[in-house]
Design a protein around this motif. Structure first.
Motif, mmCIF file in Angstrom:
data_model
loop_
_atom_site.group_PDB
_atom_site.id
_atom_site.type_symbol
_atom_site.label_atom_id
_atom_site.label_comp_id
_atom_site.label_asym_id
_atom_site.label_seq_id
_atom_site.Cartn_x
_atom_site.Cartn_y
_atom_site.Cartn_z
ATOM 1 N N UNK A 13 0.820 -1.202 0.000
ATOM 2 C CA UNK A 13 0.000 0.000 0.000
ATOM 3 C C UNK A 13 0.859 1.259 0.000
ATOM 4 N N UNK A 14 1.905 1.261 0.803
ATOM 5 C CA UNK A 14 2.812 2.413 0.846
ATOM 6 C C UNK A 14 3.474 2.661 -0.497
ATOM 7 N N UNK A 15 3.883 1.590 -1.152
ATOM 8 C CA UNK A 15 4.505 1.724 -2.470
ATOM 9 C C UNK A 15 3.496 2.257 -3.483
ATOM 10 N N UNK A 16 2.259 1.790 -3.408
ATOM 11 C CA UNK A 16 1.214 2.288 -4.311
ATOM 12 C C UNK A 16 0.980 3.782 -4.069
ATOM 13 N N UNK A 17 0.927 4.193 -2.814
ATOM 14 C CA UNK A 17 0.733 5.618 -2.489
ATOM 15 C C UNK A 17 1.892 6.463 -3.015
#
Length: 150
Positions: free
Chosen positions: A64-68
């Motif tokens: 999720x952090x990488x997507x953000x």
């Protein structure tokens, strides 16, 4: 065709590719031109192993952090390219299949914008085409911004 204006909503799919960057630049221009609200959507899926069980991965990966981060980087680059004045980009990060996420997000939208890599029918048939799926299944008009392959 549904009129696009100040009460309208444009959804654009982002995956970090040059094709999705081009789609966002186009969507920013359209939102600025029409006064529509612009929402950038990125979807991610955690890898699965056999029988759909969660895959065993080394370390603690933050999907999720990488997507953000990817979404933020693409938006910053697109706003820089298209001119940031007069356009706010809302963001949505979803854990889901990209086609499902885009169809859900665009269900109440007036326009869906997606990028196409231009790989052609053979590669598209092998890896699947999010843009083609959206064209055939979205309930709103779809704009496909084509980006030629490298």
């Amino acid at each position: 065709m549904v009129p696009i204006g100040p009460t309208s909503r444009i959804v654009v799919g982002i995956d970090g590719s040059d094709a999705s960057k081009g789609a966002l630049v186009w969507a920013i221009g359209q939102a600025k031109l029409t006064g529509a609200t612009l929402e950038a959507v990125i979807a991610f899926k955690r890898p699965t192993g056999a029988y759909g069980e969660p895959a065993i991965l080394p370390g603690d990966l933050d999907f999720e952090g990488e997507a953000r981060r990817t979404l933020g980087d693409v938006i910053a680059e697109a706003l820089d390219s298209a001119g940031s004045e007069g356009c706010e980009v809302l963001t949505t990060v979803v854990e889901d299949n990209p086609t499902v996420a885009l169809l859900r997000a665009s269900a109440s939208a007036d326009l869906l914008v997606v990028g196409a890599s231009g790989h052609g029918s053979v590669v598209g048939a092998l890896i699947g085409s999010v843009s083609e799926y959206c064209v055939h299944h979205a309930t709103c008009p779809v704009v496909v911004v084509r980006h030629p392959p490298q």
